[in-house]
Design a protein around this motif. Structure first.
Motif: not given
Ligand code: NAG
Ligand code: NAG
Ligand code: NAG
Ligand code: NAG
Ligand code: FE2
Length: 628
Positions: A339, A558, A567
């Motif tokens: 991560r 994020n 995550v």
């Molecule tokens: C972060 O946010 C985006 C859009 O909101 C999403 O597509 C993505 O999966 C997220 N990434 C993580 C690692 O949580």
């Protein structure tokens, strides 16, 4: 988009009407060629050493929960998995200097994935940089030909709004002649060089006349030194680098001091170490002293940028490489590193192709060549201590430079870098303590975790050759320290120097030119400091390069530090304690973010004791990872 093109059109119409652009050379195209070439390099970053990979990489998917080595439900399968990783993730030649760079089927798969990810980040960034670059050219009339130092502040007048939406740090365009702004930058946005001189073990590298020193500080140099109130920065090692054509630089060393009340950290003298080797002080004319501080800034920016590659990117890259080869993907420590190390392998190819290669960014705007930058970085990593792991632990390193808990002399009253970074460092350490505690019931359980010990051994082996990584990991606290340091290097330590900092403070004009454009004076008495500053086309290239490293689109998403551990793919396979610790971290970081974003000037025109408002370490703004 619509609004943007209308405003560009109006600007362009105004430019044509005014027809008063002759003072500055206008590039023929609507973007300048140098900036366009840097952007094109950034859009096409490749691994310069990579043959095309072939063969099947191992499947790294973890289906169940994470387990420490001793608790794996499938130990044989797990051992085979590690062996497969070690056979396919190999150490290759370094890229852009520093430690070994990955090769092998798995190594190249990871490099390719990181390069793809950084390209996705760079797509909006390069588009915004091009729009800003074009707008800046269209706005040329308002800079008045950059004939005075003050004219350079107009460069930001409604410009660079996409890549630097909030503009430069408040105060840097209005208070740059204030000595306190110059000195406090050493304790905030460029905190990795200055050190307190220890009267018991150091000596004075140059002298200042007693009457001058007393006039400025109330004490002689010797008295300041004996009282532990004297500080020193040394960039003399830049004097032997290869300069770029028609660009110039000093190789400064400088004294700073804490005033008699212990209130203020201020500059005392700057020595150039080239040509007439002039020594400047605040007792010189305003122009001479301003030029001296700019000369220092040229050296300081060079150091800060190339040293950061050695002290953050290269350190975590090789420690992580060693982990990939020795720790199972099923291990919670490896999952956490996966991560934190997002895009880590993208940066050395970026440094090589966008910055160091002949004709690339360093050759275009810095005082010394790209080849020099690479050699300087490599030397910092290998010989000058920047690559060391434990010696650079956050508080240890500040203590070693006498900035924290000094043996002699007053405590620094304001130390913005420490104030902000320690809040984040403490929160990271609290998370790591809970995380490690949730998997290890005692120190001895850590000490008999074979994968962790193999990692330490691998780091200290001849191939990884990490500097100063612990020989063994024998306690929970030691593991917490290691993980905290990796997270610190990948976030706080890095973003203090790089990322949004380039455009918002450390390469803002007029005060922070990356090179001088006139040979240094052989005597004092400079009339127009602006003659030493970059011409307009060079400014455009400089800002466009800075824009490639800014990440305004990460704000509030994020990708920000608040979400460092947040995550689901990671948290769902950990445990309740780790998930709770993530909640604690997020709420601490959100509250720190409100504090940082509400910073304003106080009644004395200061923020954290500085005449500018520094907000780089806002956890809702800075990335959680080392992605620039
Ligand atoms: C972060 O946010 C985006 C859009 O909101 C999403 O597509 C993505 O999966 C997220 N990434 C993580 C690692 O949580
Ligand atoms: C590697 O792949 C790229 C794109 O897939 C291709 O352009 C290039 O020619 C290949 N190089 C070699 C040595 O096969
Ligand atoms: C002390 O500094 C002031 C202001 O810079 C100057 O006017 C004065 O001449 C200086 N005195 C000496 C002894 O240098
Ligand atoms: C710094 O600049 C701001 C305006 O940008 C001003 O309000 C403040 O008073 C200045 N601080 C000092 C110490 O001059
Ligand atoms: Fe970086």
């Amino acid at each position: 988009m619509f609004g943007r093109s209308i405003s560009a059109y109006i600007c362009y119409a105004a430019l044509v009407r005014l027809g008063h652009v002759s003072a500055v050379a206008v590039p023929r195209q609507d973007q300048d060629a140098d900036a366009a070439s840097v952007i094109s390099k950034a859009q096409n970053i490749v691994n310069p050493l990579s043959p095309n990979q072939s063969g099947t990489p191992p499947d790294l998917t973890v289906l169940g929960n994470y387990y420490i080595t001793q608790k794996s439900p499938t130990p044989l399968l797990r051992a085979t998995g590690i062996l497969t990783k070690a056979l396919t993730f190999l150490y290759g030649p370094s890229i852009a200097g520093g430690p070994a760079y990955p090769t092998g089927i798995l190594g190249l798969v990871k490099v390719t994935a990181d390069l793809l990810a950084i390209q996705l980040d760079l797509t909006p960034e390069t588009a915004q940089a091009l729009v800003d670059n074009t707008d800046a050219i269209l706005g040329i009339a308002k800079y008045d030909g950059l004939q005075t130092v003050e004219d350079y502040t107009k460069l930001y007048d409604g410009e660079w709004m996409n890549t630097l939406p909030k503009g430069p740090d408040l105060g840097v365009l209005t208070n740059y002649t204030d000595d306190l702004l110059f000195s406090m930058e050493r304790l905030s946005n460029s905190p990795y060089q200055v050190r307190r001189l220890n009267p018991n073990s150091d000596s004075l590298n140059f002298q200042i006349d007693d009457t001058i020193a007393k006039n400025i500080t109330g004490s002689t140099l010797q008295q300041l030194f004996s009282a532990g109130r004297l500080f020193y920065s040394d960039y003399r090692d830049q004097g032997s680098l290869t300069p770029n054509l028609l660009r110039y630089s000093a190789a400064c060393d400088a004294y700073f001091y804490v005033d008699i009340n212990g209130d203020k950290f201020l500059p005392l003298a700057i020595r150039t170490n080239v040509g007439s080797n002039l020594i400047y002080t605040p007792a010189d004319t305003a122009n001479d002293w301003l030029l001296a501080k700019m000369m220092y800034n040229v050296n300081d920016f060079w150091f800060a940028q190339w040293n950061h590659l050695a002290s953050t990117h290269e350190v975590v890259q090789i420690v992580y490489s060693a982990a990939i080869r020795t720790i199972s993907e099923e291990h919670p420590v490896q999952a956490l590193l996966n991560r934190l190390m997002s895009e880590v392998f993208a940066i050395q190819p970026l440094a090589q192709t966008v910055l160091f290669d002949p004709g690339a960014a360093v050759d275009l705007v810095f005082s010394y060549s790209g080849t020099s930058a690479q050699a300087y970085t490599d030397k910092k990593y290998k010989n000058d201590g920047s690559g060391r792991f434990q010696a650079n632990y956050f508080k240890t390193e500040l203590q070693n430079r006498g900035l924290l808990n000094p043996a002699t002399g007053p405590t620094l009253k304001h130390f913005p870098f420490y104030e902000d970074a320690s809040t984040i460092h403490d929160a990271i350490s609290t998370f790591m303590t809970a995380f490690v505690g949730s998997y290890y019931s005692s120190d001895s359980v850590v000490a008999i975790d074979g994968e962790l010990q193999a990692w330490a051994k691998e780091c200290n082996g001849v191939l990884a050759a990490c500097k100063d990584f612990p020989a063994a990991i024998s306690s929970k606290a030691a593991l917490v320290d290691i993980l905290t340091h990796i997270a610190h290097l990948a976030s706080t330590s890095h973003h203090t120097i790089n990322t949004n900092e380039l455009l918002s403070i450390s390469s803002t004009l007029p005060f922070h030119p990356p090179a001088l454009y006139k040979p240094l004076p052989s005597a004092k008495g400079v009339n127009n400091v602006a003659e030493y500053l970059p011409p307009f086309t060079q400014v455009l290239t400089q800002f466009t390069i800075g824009a490639l490293f800014a990440r305004p689109d990460f704000v509030g998403t994020n990708r920000s530090l608040i979400h460092m551990f947040d995550v689901q793919t990671f948290l769902s396979k950990t445990n309740d304690q780790t998930r709770a610790a993530n909640g604690v971290f997020m709420s601490a970081m959100k509250s720190f973010s409100s504090q940082v974003s509400s910073r304003r000037f106080d009644g004395e025109g200061l923020s954290q004791g500085m005449p500018f408002v520094w907000q780089a370490l806002n956890p809702n703004v800075m990335p959680f990872s080392i992605t620039t």
